[in-house]
Design a protein around this motif. Sequence first.
Motif, PDB file in Angstrom:
ATOM      1  N   LYS A 141     -20.762  -1.138   0.276  1.00  0.00           N
ATOM      2  CA  LYS A 141     -21.682  -0.924   1.386  1.00  0.00           C
ATOM      3  C   LYS A 141     -21.414  -1.918   2.514  1.00  0.00           C
ATOM      4  CE  LYS A 141     -26.583  -0.286   2.466  1.00  0.00           C
ATOM      5  NZ  LYS A 141     -27.969  -0.276   1.926  1.00  0.00           N
ATOM      6  N   ALA A 142     -21.169  -3.185   2.146  1.00  0.00           N
ATOM      7  CA  ALA A 142     -20.889  -4.193   3.169  1.00  0.00           C
ATOM      8  C   ALA A 142     -19.597  -3.870   3.912  1.00  0.00           C
ATOM      9  CB  ALA A 142     -20.797  -5.578   2.520  1.00  0.00           C
ATOM     10  N   LEU A 143     -18.565  -3.452   3.150  1.00  0.00           N
ATOM     11  CA  LEU A 143     -17.287  -3.132   3.768  1.00  0.00           C
ATOM     12  C   LEU A 143     -17.352  -1.861   4.604  1.00  0.00           C
ATOM     13  CD1 LEU A 143     -14.834  -4.034   0.868  1.00  0.00           C
ATOM     14  CD2 LEU A 143     -15.030  -5.174   3.088  1.00  0.00           C
ATOM     15  N   SER A 144     -18.333  -1.004   4.309  1.00  0.00           N
ATOM     16  CA  SER A 144     -18.491   0.195   5.120  1.00  0.00           C
ATOM     17  C   SER A 144     -18.928  -0.158   6.540  1.00  0.00           C
ATOM     18  CB  SER A 144     -19.517   1.139   4.488  1.00  0.00           C
ATOM     19  OG  SER A 144     -20.840   0.639   4.621  1.00  0.00           O
ATOM     20  N   ARG A 322     -20.139   5.433   8.647  1.00  0.00           N
ATOM     21  CA  ARG A 322     -21.453   5.336   8.029  1.00  0.00           C
ATOM     22  C   ARG A 322     -21.596   6.288   6.840  1.00  0.00           C
ATOM     23  NH1 ARG A 322     -23.096   2.170   7.348  1.00  0.00           N
ATOM     24  NH2 ARG A 322     -25.340   2.489   7.419  1.00  0.00           N
ATOM     25  N   MET A 323     -20.748   7.324   6.797  1.00  0.00           N
ATOM     26  CA  MET A 323     -20.809   8.292   5.704  1.00  0.00           C
ATOM     27  C   MET A 323     -19.929   7.905   4.520  1.00  0.00           C
ATOM     28  SD  MET A 323     -22.963  10.518   6.770  1.00  0.00           S
ATOM     29  CE  MET A 323     -22.702  11.858   5.609  1.00  0.00           C
ATOM     30  N   VAL A 324     -19.096   6.886   4.692  1.00  0.00           N
ATOM     31  CA  VAL A 324     -18.143   6.514   3.652  1.00  0.00           C
ATOM     32  C   VAL A 324     -18.812   6.181   2.318  1.00  0.00           C
ATOM     33  CG1 VAL A 324     -16.497   4.720   2.955  1.00  0.00           C
ATOM     34  CG2 VAL A 324     -16.254   5.839   5.163  1.00  0.00           C
ATOM     35  N   PRO A 325     -19.854   5.324   2.270  1.00  0.00           N
ATOM     36  CA  PRO A 325     -20.462   5.014   0.965  1.00  0.00           C
ATOM     37  C   PRO A 325     -20.970   6.250   0.227  1.00  0.00           C
ATOM     38  CG  PRO A 325     -21.220   3.474   2.638  1.00  0.00           C
ATOM     39  CD  PRO A 325     -20.491   4.560   3.357  1.00  0.00           C
ATOM     40  N   ARG A 326     -21.567   7.184   0.962  1.00  0.00           N
ATOM     41  CA  ARG A 326     -22.099   8.394   0.326  1.00  0.00           C
ATOM     42  C   ARG A 326     -20.986   9.238  -0.281  1.00  0.00           C
ATOM     43  NH1 ARG A 326     -25.857  12.020   4.063  1.00  0.00           N
ATOM     44  NH2 ARG A 326     -26.879   9.960   4.158  1.00  0.00           N
ATOM     45  N   PHE A 327     -19.905   9.423   0.471  1.00  0.00           N
ATOM     46  CA  PHE A 327     -18.810  10.243  -0.033  1.00  0.00           C
ATOM     47  C   PHE A 327     -18.018   9.523  -1.123  1.00  0.00           C
ATOM     48  CE2 PHE A 327     -19.483  12.603   3.950  1.00  0.00           C
ATOM     49  CZ  PHE A 327     -19.450  13.897   3.458  1.00  0.00           C
ATOM     50  N   GLN A 334     -10.325   6.822  -3.452  1.00  0.00           N
ATOM     51  CA  GLN A 334      -9.065   7.482  -3.126  1.00  0.00           C
ATOM     52  C   GLN A 334      -9.300   8.851  -2.484  1.00  0.00           C
ATOM     53  OE1 GLN A 334      -5.937   7.585  -6.041  1.00  0.00           O
ATOM     54  NE2 GLN A 334      -6.495   5.602  -6.893  1.00  0.00           N
ATOM     55  N   GLY A 335     -10.304   9.581  -2.979  1.00  0.00           N
ATOM     56  CA  GLY A 335     -10.600  10.884  -2.411  1.00  0.00           C
ATOM     57  C   GLY A 335     -10.949  10.794  -0.933  1.00  0.00           C
ATOM     58  N   VAL A 336     -11.748   9.790  -0.579  1.00  0.00           N
ATOM     59  CA  VAL A 336     -12.116   9.597   0.821  1.00  0.00           C
ATOM     60  C   VAL A 336     -10.881   9.262   1.659  1.00  0.00           C
ATOM     61  CG1 VAL A 336     -13.465   8.190   2.428  1.00  0.00           C
ATOM     62  CG2 VAL A 336     -14.459   8.863   0.236  1.00  0.00           C
ATOM     63  N   MET A 337      -9.978   8.440   1.096  1.00  0.00           N
ATOM     64  CA  MET A 337      -8.763   8.079   1.835  1.00  0.00           C
ATOM     65  C   MET A 337      -7.908   9.299   2.151  1.00  0.00           C
ATOM     66  SD  MET A 337      -7.140   4.428   0.672  1.00  0.00           S
ATOM     67  CE  MET A 337      -7.118   4.707  -1.088  1.00  0.00           C
ATOM     68  N   TYR A 338      -7.722  10.167   1.172  1.00  0.00           N
ATOM     69  CA  TYR A 338      -6.883  11.346   1.400  1.00  0.00           C
ATOM     70  C   TYR A 338      -7.481  12.263   2.462  1.00  0.00           C
ATOM     71  CZ  TYR A 338      -4.200  10.003  -2.715  1.00  0.00           C
ATOM     72  OH  TYR A 338      -3.411   9.324  -3.600  1.00  0.00           O
ATOM     73  N   GLY A 374     -11.146  10.636  11.173  1.00  0.00           N
ATOM     74  CA  GLY A 374     -10.195  10.101  10.213  1.00  0.00           C
ATOM     75  C   GLY A 374     -10.146   8.589  10.230  1.00  0.00           C
ATOM     76  N   ASN A 375     -10.185   7.999  11.431  1.00  0.00           N
ATOM     77  CA  ASN A 375     -10.143   6.545  11.558  1.00  0.00           C
ATOM     78  C   ASN A 375     -11.365   5.896  10.922  1.00  0.00           C
ATOM     79  OD1 ASN A 375      -9.093   3.999  12.960  1.00  0.00           O
ATOM     80  ND2 ASN A 375     -11.135   4.159  13.823  1.00  0.00           N
ATOM     81  N   GLY A 376     -12.540   6.456  11.194  1.00  0.00           N
ATOM     82  CA  GLY A 376     -13.761   5.882  10.636  1.00  0.00           C
ATOM     83  C   GLY A 376     -13.829   5.984   9.134  1.00  0.00           C
ATOM     84  N   ALA A 377     -13.248   7.045   8.584  1.00  0.00           N
ATOM     85  CA  ALA A 377     -13.291   7.233   7.131  1.00  0.00           C
ATOM     86  C   ALA A 377     -12.187   6.482   6.408  1.00  0.00           C
ATOM     87  CB  ALA A 377     -13.194   8.721   6.806  1.00  0.00           C
TER      88      ALA A 377
END
Length: 480
Positions: A141-144, A322-327, A334-338, A374-377
């Motif tokens: 969460k902090a890194l998000s 902001r959506m990264v932690p949820r996803f 890894q799924g979020v990165m792809y 893509g950059n934000g995620a």
Amino acid sequence: MKPTYSKVDGDVNKMHVLAIVLASYFVILLDTSIVITGLPEIRLAFGLTTTELSWVQNAYTLSFGGFMMLGARAGDLVGRKRMFMIGLTLFTLTSLVIGLAPNATTMFIARAVQGMGAAILAPSTLALLSIYFSEGEERTKALSYYAPTAGVGASLGLVAGGVFAGWLTWRVGFLVNVPVGVVLMFAGQKVLKESDTHTGSFDLIGALTSTVGMTLLVFGIVESASLGWGNVITQASLLIAVILLTVFFVHEAKAEQPILPLRLFKSRERVGAYLARMLFLGSMVSFFFFSTQFMQGVLGFTPVEAGLGFLPFTIPTFFASRMVPRFTKRIGNQGVMYIAFVFLLVGLIGLSMVTAQSSYLYGLAIPMLIIGFGNGAALGPLTIAGVAGVGKEDTGAASGLVNVAHQLGGSLGLSILVVVFASASTPNLDGELLLAHQISAAYHGSVWMIVGAIAIMLLLNFIPSLLVKYGLLMKSVQQP
């Protein structure tokens, strides 16, 4: 003797720590890009040639990348709060000198010293997050918040740089760091607690070979764009860089207390994150640079309009981050990165199709929107993967390595694509037609960088994971 580290005091308000860290990192990234849209005014102010003008950015970049590992390990040795305060003070003071610089020489020297301050400050910010926030959901969460600061800071730097250069003066972009830096120094002194210091010896050989080697590597690549690969200065710089970096890795393998513990590379996940981050940043820094040129040189935008022209990128970057932690909870890091890299690939392919007849809306704005998501995620998962599984005694080194990949990736990537840009010159075109053609070629280079990043992540992470799942690869061989 193996060093020990004490736990952070429980009475520290973590939100205050996060605010200080984010603000500090934001200032660093803002300063990296804020100068770009102000370069024409700087050239006029000091009467610089194009080659001389490049050192406004190169002096900062070379120093930043070259001293990064030294700054990172110094935090492990003498305390992360102490290095954070030293880096912030140095960065703030040199910002004042640059803003008041009476000549180009003063500015170049101050930019180099400012890069040293950033090299100390940047890894300290990530190391502080690793100390104050436990690995897992809390750190994710902090890194998000931390990771998208890079993208937003760089993009807003372009906007602010255009506004300052067009309406005020380029000097404001540096002078604004002074009051912000003073406030952060006061807050950092009050809020942050010092980590235990390392009682061992300092790896002087590792520090010198890595710093000089990386500096010469960046210098050689950057100068190749103007001097050519066959130039003796370019070749000598690259040759000495390779020799010094080889000595560095050989020495680190034997050193009792290395500046860069090679055990950080035992994890395929981390290695993949470092390499993918370099290619990602090479592509994104080039995206900023060439999009600015397209807007001002082809579409005829003013500096202010060019700065505001990046908003379609900035806004989705913020929302995606902001959506990264949820996803991440649903599909994993890894799924979020792809998914993020697929967005980047699609957006950059759209950009690579620009011509002199392209409109801002369809040629730039819509691809920027896709790239922004893509950059934000991407930044959050890449950062998490880069420090995953690292012990407290190596947090400074791991943080420094993440930032080295970030800084050197951007520098080397832009240098390579500047060469691609120059090589796309053709006698059949001139003026805006030629510029648009060269920028399109550079965008194609960015596309291949993202393709390379995806290939690296598949080879080092996804495919080995599948092999382990189906019993074709021993689990112990996978990343720890």
